[in-house]
Design a protein around this motif. Structure first.
Motif, short mmCIF file in Angstrom:
data_model
loop_
_atom_site.label_atom_id
_atom_site.label_comp_id
_atom_site.label_asym_id
_atom_site.label_seq_id
_atom_site.Cartn_x
_atom_site.Cartn_y
_atom_site.Cartn_z
N PRO A 1 5.54 7.86 -13.72
CA PRO A 1 4.42 7.44 -12.98
C PRO A 1 4.48 6.34 -13.05
N SER A 2 2.87 5.36 -12.56
CA SER A 2 2.52 4.86 -11.69
C SER A 2 0.91 4.30 -12.07
N GLU A 3 0.97 3.55 -11.71
CA GLU A 3 -0.19 2.69 -11.90
C GLU A 3 -1.52 3.61 -10.53
N THR A 4 -0.55 3.13 -9.87
CA THR A 4 -1.12 4.05 -7.69
C THR A 4 -1.10 6.13 -8.36
N ASN A 5 0.24 6.68 -9.05
CA ASN A 5 -0.68 7.58 -9.29
C ASN A 5 -1.14 8.51 -10.53
N ALA A 6 -1.41 7.48 -11.21
CA ALA A 6 -2.60 7.94 -11.83
C ALA A 6 -3.57 7.56 -11.92
N ALA A 7 -4.38 6.83 -11.00
CA ALA A 7 -5.13 5.91 -10.56
C ALA A 7 -5.62 7.28 -9.48
N ASN B 1 0.83 -1.12 -0.48
CA ASN B 1 0.06 -0.20 -0.33
C ASN B 1 0.98 1.83 0.33
N LEU B 2 1.74 1.68 -0.76
CA LEU B 2 2.81 2.28 -0.95
C LEU B 2 2.41 3.94 -1.79
N VAL B 3 2.20 4.78 -1.21
CA VAL B 3 2.16 6.02 -2.98
C VAL B 3 3.64 6.73 -2.66
N PRO B 4 4.13 6.30 -4.30
CA PRO B 4 5.50 7.42 -4.52
C PRO B 4 4.85 8.28 -4.78
N PRO B 5 6.63 9.22 -4.28
CA PRO B 5 6.24 10.88 -4.02
C PRO B 5 6.60 11.04 -5.81
N PHE B 6 5.47 12.32 -5.56
CA PHE B 6 5.40 12.78 -7.57
C PHE B 6 6.61 12.75 -8.22
N GLU B 7 8.06 13.13 -7.39
CA GLU B 7 8.72 13.05 -8.67
C GLU B 7 9.04 11.58 -9.17
N SER B 8 9.06 10.88 -8.79
CA SER B 8 9.27 9.09 -8.89
C SER B 8 8.40 8.75 -10.79
N VAL C 1 2.39 11.78 3.58
CA VAL C 1 3.49 13.04 2.81
C VAL C 1 3.86 13.04 1.56
N ASN C 2 3.63 11.66 0.96
CA ASN C 2 3.98 11.57 -0.11
C ASN C 2 2.99 12.15 -1.03
N LEU C 3 1.86 12.21 -0.02
CA LEU C 3 0.94 12.53 -0.95
C LEU C 3 0.18 13.68 -2.01
N LEU C 4 1.21 15.32 -0.71
CA LEU C 4 1.26 15.70 -0.45
C LEU C 4 2.29 16.62 -1.71
N THR C 5 3.23 15.62 -2.71
CA THR C 5 4.28 16.18 -3.00
C THR C 5 3.60 16.18 -4.63
N TYR C 6 1.86 15.74 -5.01
CA TYR C 6 1.86 16.19 -5.71
C TYR C 6 0.21 17.70 -5.12
N PRO C 7 0.80 18.38 -6.78
CA PRO C 7 0.78 19.85 -6.22
C PRO C 7 -0.52 19.59 -6.75
N TRP C 8 -1.42 19.03 -6.64
CA TRP C 8 -3.31 19.47 -7.47
C TRP C 8 -3.47 18.40 -6.28
N ILE C 9 -3.15 17.23 -5.61
CA ILE C 9 -2.84 17.05 -4.14
C ILE C 9 -2.84 17.92 -3.10
N GLU C 10 -2.31 18.69 -3.06
CA GLU C 10 -1.84 19.93 -2.08
C GLU C 10 -2.87 20.62 -2.23
N GLN C 11 -3.19 21.24 -3.55
CA GLN C 11 -3.82 22.46 -2.85
C GLN C 11 -5.40 21.93 -3.39
N LYS C 12 -5.87 21.10 -3.05
CA LYS C 12 -7.31 20.45 -2.70
C LYS C 12 -7.05 20.34 -0.99
N VAL C 13 -5.95 19.75 -0.82
CA VAL C 13 -5.81 19.54 0.24
C VAL C 13 -5.79 21.13 2.02
N ALA C 14 -5.22 21.97 0.90
CA ALA C 14 -5.07 23.06 2.06
C ALA C 14 -5.86 24.28 1.39
#
Length: 305
Positions: free
Chosen positions: A161-167, A152-159, A247-260
């Motif tokens: 594309p993967s199936e996880t961040n595509a989802a 159940n890992l979330v790779p950071p934005f800079e890693s 924490v890695n979720l917040l490296t995605y700009p569009w996630i951090e913006q919505k969380v903020a």
């Protein structure tokens, strides 16, 4: 020696087959005596696909033991095939029960789902067969968009594309989910692989190349729980890796913006299937410092047992 092939043997075949014949005798003359030799023949015939007429007939001499072994192998394969059919027969009955008791009794709901989905949750869980979010948390069709991977890992934005961040991109930007829940669990094989890993990653292993995403959780665990045994360290890392995924979720700009903006909440969860308990917490984003060595700020921590 000449052998007549039974007429029934020439019917209803359109491919090459082997036909065992087990009780033939041949006679060989050695000097003045007549010697009887017991043999075993296998007849092989091929047919013209269009006409069904036999093209070639061959006789091969085989020892009885070999034929018995071949017959046993056929029976074994047949048994395996039947077992496979039984498994899918069971799945068929499960599906038909679902159709009768879920789909048909809630036809309006499923017709609405056929037009589109609007889930409130995005779930990131482990691929472990013992951890099924729909079962343990009771999600119904249309309630949660899910992705499952090893540990159940979330790779950071800079890693990249993967199936996880595509989802994640689809769930956050298109479906506009309101909650992301990362669920860790007890006795996780992926985390165990991470904790067992040497400093140099074996690039030939897909598993090791994937779980290295959780390397910071491993380092933190080694530092904070070095006095514990290996099993206890793995349990510590199972929860630590969830926090690092948050924490890695917040490296995605569009996630951090919505969380903020308060449009999206990020949660962690831990399912212990040994004693069937569930722990849940929420990332406290506002005014928080997410420095490398700072402790993850959380709120609304609950323990369900």
């Amino acid at each position: 020696m000449a052998t007549l092939l039974p007429s029934s043997f020439t019917k209803n075949f359109n491919s090459s087959i082997d036909y065992p014949i087990t009780s033939f005798q041949t006679f060989a003359i050695f000097g003045p005596k007549l010697k009887t030799e017991q043999t075993h023949f296998r007849l092989s015939t091929s047919f013209n696909v269009r006409t069904g007429s036999p093209l070639e007939l061959k006789a091969m001499k085989e020892p009885p033991g070999l034929t018995q072994k071949l017959d046993k192998n056929r029976l074994d394969r047949l048994a395996e095939s039947e077992n496979g059919c039984d498994l899918f027969e069971d799945l068929k009955h499960r599906f038909l029960r679902f159709k009768k008791h879920k789909f048909e009794e809630n036809l309006g709901h499923f017709q609405n789902l056929a037009e589109g989905q609007a889930p409130k949750f995005m779930i990131i869980a482990c691929a472990d067969s013992r951890v099924c979010p729909s079962v343990i948390l009771g999600f119904q069709p249309g309630e949660a968009f899910m992705v499952r991977n090893v540990a159940n890992l979330v790779p950071p934005f800079e890693s990249g594309p993967s199936e996880t961040n595509a989802a994640l991109e689809f769930a956050v930007n298109s479906l506009k989910v309101e909650n992301i829940l990362v669920i860790g669990h007890s006795r996780c094989g992926g985390i165990r692989a991470l904790m067992s890993m040497q400093d140099e990653v074996d690039s030939s292993s897909f598993i090791r190349s994937w779980v290295i995403v959780g390397k910071n959780a491993r380092l933190n665990t080694k530092s904070a729980a070095s006095h514990l045994g290996f099993d206890q360290q793995c349990r510590h890392c199972e929860k630590e890796s969830v926090d690092h995924s948050l924490v890695n979720l917040l490296t995605y700009p569009w996630i951090e913006q919505k969380v903020a903006k308060g449009e999206l909440s990020v949660h962690g969860g831990y399912y212990d299937f040994v004693d069937c308990t569930f722990e849940k917490w929420t990332l406290d984003y506002k005014g928080s410092n997410f420095g490398k060595n700072s402790r993850l700020p959380v709120k609304n921590r609950f323990y369900w047992c």
